[in-house]
Design a protein around this motif. Structure first.
Motif, PDB file in Angstrom:
ATOM      1  N   VAL A  22      16.798  -3.220 -60.916  1.00 58.15           N
ATOM      2  CA  VAL A  22      15.575  -2.796 -61.589  1.00 58.15           C
ATOM      3  C   VAL A  22      14.578  -2.294 -60.560  1.00 58.15           C
ATOM      4  O   VAL A  22      14.421  -2.889 -59.485  1.00 58.15           O
ATOM      5  N   GLY A  23      13.899  -1.202 -60.897  1.00 54.83           N
ATOM      6  CA  GLY A  23      12.751  -0.769 -60.107  1.00 54.83           C
ATOM      7  C   GLY A  23      11.522  -1.465 -60.658  1.00 54.83           C
ATOM      8  O   GLY A  23      11.041  -1.127 -61.740  1.00 54.83           O
ATOM      9  N   LEU A  24      11.032  -2.452 -59.941  1.00 56.35           N
ATOM     10  CA  LEU A  24       9.941  -3.278 -60.425  1.00 56.35           C
ATOM     11  C   LEU A  24       8.605  -2.648 -60.023  1.00 56.35           C
ATOM     12  O   LEU A  24       8.296  -2.500 -58.841  1.00 56.35           O
ATOM     13  N   GLU A  25       7.828  -2.274 -61.026  1.00 56.14           N
ATOM     14  CA  GLU A  25       6.525  -1.668 -60.777  1.00 56.14           C
ATOM     15  C   GLU A  25       5.476  -2.761 -60.629  1.00 56.14           C
ATOM     16  O   GLU A  25       5.285  -3.577 -61.522  1.00 56.14           O
ATOM     17  N   GLY A  26       4.798  -2.757 -59.498  1.00 53.93           N
ATOM     18  CA  GLY A  26       3.763  -3.752 -59.245  1.00 53.93           C
ATOM     19  C   GLY A  26       2.429  -3.100 -58.942  1.00 53.93           C
ATOM     20  O   GLY A  26       2.339  -1.880 -58.761  1.00 53.93           O
ATOM     21  N   HIS A  27       1.388  -3.909 -58.865  1.00 47.98           N
ATOM     22  CA  HIS A  27       0.045  -3.368 -58.627  1.00 47.98           C
ATOM     23  C   HIS A  27      -0.134  -2.875 -57.200  1.00 47.98           C
ATOM     24  O   HIS A  27      -0.997  -2.043 -56.930  1.00 47.98           O
ATOM     25  N   GLY A  28       0.682  -3.364 -56.259  1.00 50.83           N
ATOM     26  CA  GLY A  28       0.667  -2.842 -54.895  1.00 50.83           C
ATOM     27  C   GLY A  28      -0.509  -3.263 -54.051  1.00 50.83           C
ATOM     28  O   GLY A  28      -0.625  -2.845 -52.895  1.00 50.83           O
ATOM     29  N   ARG A  29      -1.390  -4.092 -54.553  1.00 49.18           N
ATOM     30  CA  ARG A  29      -2.605  -4.456 -53.808  1.00 49.18           C
ATOM     31  C   ARG A  29      -2.388  -5.760 -53.051  1.00 49.18           C
ATOM     32  O   ARG A  29      -2.936  -6.801 -53.393  1.00 49.18           O
ATOM     33  N   HIS A  30      -1.606  -5.685 -52.009  1.00 49.11           N
ATOM     34  CA  HIS A  30      -1.236  -6.865 -51.238  1.00 49.11           C
ATOM     35  C   HIS A  30      -2.016  -6.923 -49.930  1.00 49.11           C
ATOM     36  O   HIS A  30      -2.449  -5.889 -49.397  1.00 49.11           O
ATOM     37  N   GLU A  31      -2.158  -8.117 -49.421  1.00 50.08           N
ATOM     38  CA  GLU A  31      -2.903  -8.324 -48.178  1.00 50.08           C
ATOM     39  C   GLU A  31      -1.965  -8.071 -46.997  1.00 50.08           C
ATOM     40  O   GLU A  31      -1.406  -9.002 -46.411  1.00 50.08           O
ATOM     41  N   ILE A  32      -1.817  -6.818 -46.632  1.00 54.10           N
ATOM     42  CA  ILE A  32      -0.874  -6.474 -45.563  1.00 54.10           C
ATOM     43  C   ILE A  32      -1.462  -6.709 -44.185  1.00 54.10           C
ATOM     44  O   ILE A  32      -0.739  -6.624 -43.188  1.00 54.10           O
ATOM     45  N   ALA A  33      -2.743  -7.003 -44.109  1.00 55.19           N
ATOM     46  CA  ALA A  33      -3.388  -7.286 -42.826  1.00 55.19           C
ATOM     47  C   ALA A  33      -4.574  -8.196 -43.067  1.00 55.19           C
ATOM     48  O   ALA A  33      -5.116  -8.264 -44.173  1.00 55.19           O
ATOM     49  N   ALA A  34      -4.973  -8.912 -42.014  1.00 51.18           N
ATOM     50  CA  ALA A  34      -6.117  -9.813 -42.126  1.00 51.18           C
ATOM     51  C   ALA A  34      -7.372  -9.039 -42.503  1.00 51.18           C
ATOM     52  O   ALA A  34      -7.643  -7.974 -41.950  1.00 51.18           O
ATOM     53  N   GLY A  35      -8.105  -9.571 -43.448  1.00 50.38           N
ATOM     54  CA  GLY A  35      -9.364  -8.955 -43.837  1.00 50.38           C
ATOM     55  C   GLY A  35      -9.263  -7.929 -44.938  1.00 50.38           C
ATOM     56  O   GLY A  35     -10.285  -7.424 -45.403  1.00 50.38           O
ATOM     57  N   VAL A  36      -8.051  -7.593 -45.379  1.00 53.14           N
ATOM     58  CA  VAL A  36      -7.900  -6.605 -46.444  1.00 53.14           C
ATOM     59  C   VAL A  36      -8.388  -7.181 -47.775  1.00 53.14           C
ATOM     60  O   VAL A  36      -8.021  -8.283 -48.164  1.00 53.14           O
ATOM     61  N   VAL A  70     -10.813   1.488 -55.928  1.00 50.96           N
ATOM     62  CA  VAL A  70     -10.140   2.399 -56.856  1.00 50.96           C
ATOM     63  C   VAL A  70      -9.159   3.259 -56.065  1.00 50.96           C
ATOM     64  O   VAL A  70      -9.456   3.737 -54.971  1.00 50.96           O
ATOM     65  N   GLY A  71      -7.986   3.473 -56.626  1.00 54.46           N
ATOM     66  CA  GLY A  71      -6.983   4.306 -55.979  1.00 54.46           C
ATOM     67  C   GLY A  71      -5.626   4.073 -56.592  1.00 54.46           C
ATOM     68  O   GLY A  71      -5.456   3.204 -57.457  1.00 54.46           O
ATOM     69  N   ARG A  72      -4.653   4.850 -56.149  1.00 52.59           N
ATOM     70  CA  ARG A  72      -3.290   4.682 -56.643  1.00 52.59           C
ATOM     71  C   ARG A  72      -2.551   3.733 -55.704  1.00 52.59           C
ATOM     72  O   ARG A  72      -2.004   4.136 -54.691  1.00 52.59           O
ATOM     73  N   PHE A  73      -2.554   2.461 -56.043  1.00 56.84           N
ATOM     74  CA  PHE A  73      -1.865   1.440 -55.259  1.00 56.84           C
ATOM     75  C   PHE A  73      -0.498   1.104 -55.853  1.00 56.84           C
ATOM     76  O   PHE A  73       0.425   0.755 -55.132  1.00 56.84           O
ATOM     77  N   ALA A  74      -0.414   1.155 -57.183  1.00 56.05           N
ATOM     78  CA  ALA A  74       0.795   0.710 -57.875  1.00 56.05           C
ATOM     79  C   ALA A  74       2.017   1.475 -57.392  1.00 56.05           C
ATOM     80  O   ALA A  74       1.996   2.692 -57.260  1.00 56.05           O
ATOM     81  N   GLY A  75       3.076   0.758 -57.103  1.00 59.51           N
ATOM     82  CA  GLY A  75       4.317   1.369 -56.642  1.00 59.51           C
ATOM     83  C   GLY A  75       5.522   0.631 -57.200  1.00 59.51           C
ATOM     84  O   GLY A  75       5.399  -0.306 -57.998  1.00 59.51           O
ATOM     85  N   VAL A  76       6.701   1.045 -56.780  1.00 61.38           N
ATOM     86  CA  VAL A  76       7.956   0.501 -57.296  1.00 61.38           C
ATOM     87  C   VAL A  76       8.818   0.022 -56.134  1.00 61.38           C
ATOM     88  O   VAL A  76       8.910   0.679 -55.100  1.00 61.38           O
TER      89      VAL A  76
END
Length: 575
Positions: free
Chosen positions: A375-389, A395-401
């Motif tokens: 399955v290609g799972l679509e998520g919101h994509g707004r993850h804390e990939i670095a400290a302080g994020v 607003v923006g296109r964060f959602a990905g698969v």
């Protein structure tokens, strides 16, 4: 005696999950919260002067525990204050050149992939509104949310976003007024809004920096009108609307009261986020995920597709679709009881039902051999990939698969299947954010991943969308006609797209399941939807079993036990 932080969070959680009261011992996800609602909680808490993170919400076992992680908003707590964290930006860093994110590259910005990528919402406008007032409200959104001013720039192969300074885009040129009769029939208003969508979509032009258009349907001084917002899919996603719509209310109140518009801070800018993704693509720790993604994309059961259907191209023309509605009585345990019993999320329950349905569907087609479902799972994509994020208000296109392999087992009891699927989802590194980064931003990894089979099924849990409300700035009934129009429905990159959403009704909350197919929907796909409903019914019934529930290995971070050992201990405790 409760602390101020506990009292505030209890009020915010109750409001977000639609409860009259929430206790400090309640767990957010047991109340029906989901990952998107968690982001809204983070944003609402910050507006109220309290800083929490999405990770805090996910990890806390109660509101009281969440309150212990909270701190008061200070200048150093702002992601735009230059606090020294990797993800924290400087004031004004949302302006300038921004690299394309993985999801933007997945939309084929060098080809025709974004031509029909649009999203739309319709909200109720107070009676007697005036065009200058609405223009000022839209201007506030344009000035505050940088990416709404973006322009798609650069030659093929070198595309990027150019984001100009606030005030550079004139809202007066982006809003249109349409007069409608105060006593217009509902179906005629819906038709007028649909025509407005088509007209506004045709005026969007990413290369010219026209990323958003507004159409005001003016019903006069007595009857509330409608405001249609149409935005390009490169700059918004579902979570973005949950930021923009409350900002409409805040801006309107300020404009009509003669005050300066003061919207809540946006945190990490979209431009800074896109730069972090580029940096992350070369991070050795991220590159180490590549073997995992290679394994996921191998050894799975393909769908029995027709020759004209393809998972690797945008589908021209209209897509077929079918919808199933789950009763309120059946929905309640799926959204609350089961997630609480198994310490999981609603998405885990829905995907378990899908995995069970897929196995049943294959057996019905005499495909006896058991194989996992990709399955290609679509998520919101707004993850804390670095400290302080902090992109909870960005607003923006964060959602990905990202791909996920689901295996509920052959003829497995539903409780066991839920535990299996839950652990499969928990095993995904960093909630899957690394797949898009490696696939689209790391040339070496991308060359390996692009050669592998891709998921034919996409799944997206939209969370709770609520019902049309009879209040100003709330989404209206016409929204159901235009919601998401022109986005993934016309850019169907999978053979089949499945979506689930929870919506409040008079008799309670109901789940709606939608299947969109490339072309006419065949009968065997309808059979898959029916099997999904049957599997969810079995899961809902299982919630009443006194022996339902239990922990899984991912719940026990301090000890190393497999599922059989955990189940043995649980059995001994019951004796």
């Amino acid at each position: 005696m409760h602390t101020p932080a506990e009292e505030l969070l209890c009020r915010l959680v109750a409001d977000l999950v639609g409860r009259a009261r929430v206790d400090v011992d309640d767990r957010f996800f047991d109340l029906g919260g989901d990952s998107i609602t968690a982001m809204r909680l983070v944003s609402r808490a910050r507006e109220a002067g309290l800083v929490i993170t999405r990770r805090d919400v996910l990890r806390s076992q109660s509101v009281a525990e969440l309150a212990l992680t909270a701190r008061e908003v200070t200048p150093s707590a702002s992601a735009d204050s230059g606090s020294g964290d990797v993800g924290a930006g400087q004031a004004g860093d949302g302006v300038g050149r921004a690299p394309l994110t993985p999801v933007m590259r997945a939309f084929d910005v060098d080809g025709a992939g974004t031509d029909s990528l649009r999203q739309s919402v319709v909200v109720r406008v107070p009676a007697g509104a005036a065009l200058p007032q609405l223009s000022a409200v839209v201007q506030a959104l344009l000035d505050h949310h940088d990416v709404l001013r973006a322009r798609l720039a650069g030659p093929a192969g070198e595309r990027h976003l150019e984001i100009p300074a606030p005030g550079s885009v004139d809202a007066d040129a982006r809003i249109e007024r349409v007069t409608v009769s105060p006593d217009i029939a509902s179906e005629d208003l819906t038709s007028a809004v649909a025509e407005g969508v088509r007209r506004a979509q045709g005026l969007l032009d990413p290369a010219a920096g026209v990323m958003i258009r507004a159409v005001w349907f003016d019903s006069g001084p007595v009857v509330p009108g409608r405001l249609l917002l149409v935005a390009h899919g490169l700059v918004v996603d579902g979570a973005s609307w949950r930021i923009l719509l409350p900002d409409l209310t805040t801006a309107w109140d300020a404009v009509t009261q003669g005050r300066p518009v003061d919207l809540a801070p946006t945190g990490t800018s979209f431009r800074r986020w896109s730069q972090l993704l580029d940096e992350e693509a070369q991070n050795p720790a991220r590159v180490k995920e590549l073997p995992y993604w290679v394994r996921v994309l191998q050894d799975y059961a393909p769908l029995p597709t027709r020759p004209e259907s393809s998972a690797h191209r945008a589908t021209p023309g209209p897509a077929g679709s079918a919808t199933w509605t789950v009763s309120a009585a059946m929905t309640a345990p799926l959204l609350t009881s089961l997630p609480s019993l198994y310490s999981c999320g609603v998405e885990d329950v829905l995907l378990t039902g899908l995995a069970l349905a897929f196995a049943r569907w294959r057996r019905a087609q005499s495909l006896v051999e058991h194989q996992p479902l990709l399955v290609g799972l679509e998520g919101h994509g707004r993850h804390e990939i670095a400290a302080g994020v902090d992109v909870s208000r960005t607003v923006g296109r964060f959602a990905g698969v990202h791909p996920i392999r689901l295996d509920a087992g052959a003829d497995t009891p539903v409780g066991t299947a839920l535990k299996r699927v839950k652990e499969q989802l928990r095993s995904v590194p960093d909630s899957g954010v690394g797949y898009g980064i490696l696939r689209h931003l790391n040339p070496h990894a991308g060359q390996r991943l692009v050669k592998l089979p891709q998921p034919q099924i996409a799944f997206h849990y939209l969370g709770s969308s609520g019902t049309p409300q009879d209040a100003d700035w709330a989404m209206t009934a016409e929204n159901a006609t235009v919601e998401g129009a022109g986005d993934e429905r016309q850019l169907l990159r999978h053979t089949m797209r499945l979506a689930a959403a929870a919506q409040d009704h008079a008799d309670g909350t109901r789940l709606t399941l939608t299947c969109t197919w490339a072309g006419e929907l065949p009968a065997d796909v309808r059979a898959l939807g029916d099997a999904w409903i049957a599997a969810l019914a079995a899961l809902a019934e299982h919630a009443e079993d006194p022996h339902a529930g239990g922990r899984t290995p991912s719940d026990l971070s301090l000890v190393s036990l497999d599922q059989s050992e955990i189940d043995d201990i649980a059995q001994q405790l019951r004796l």
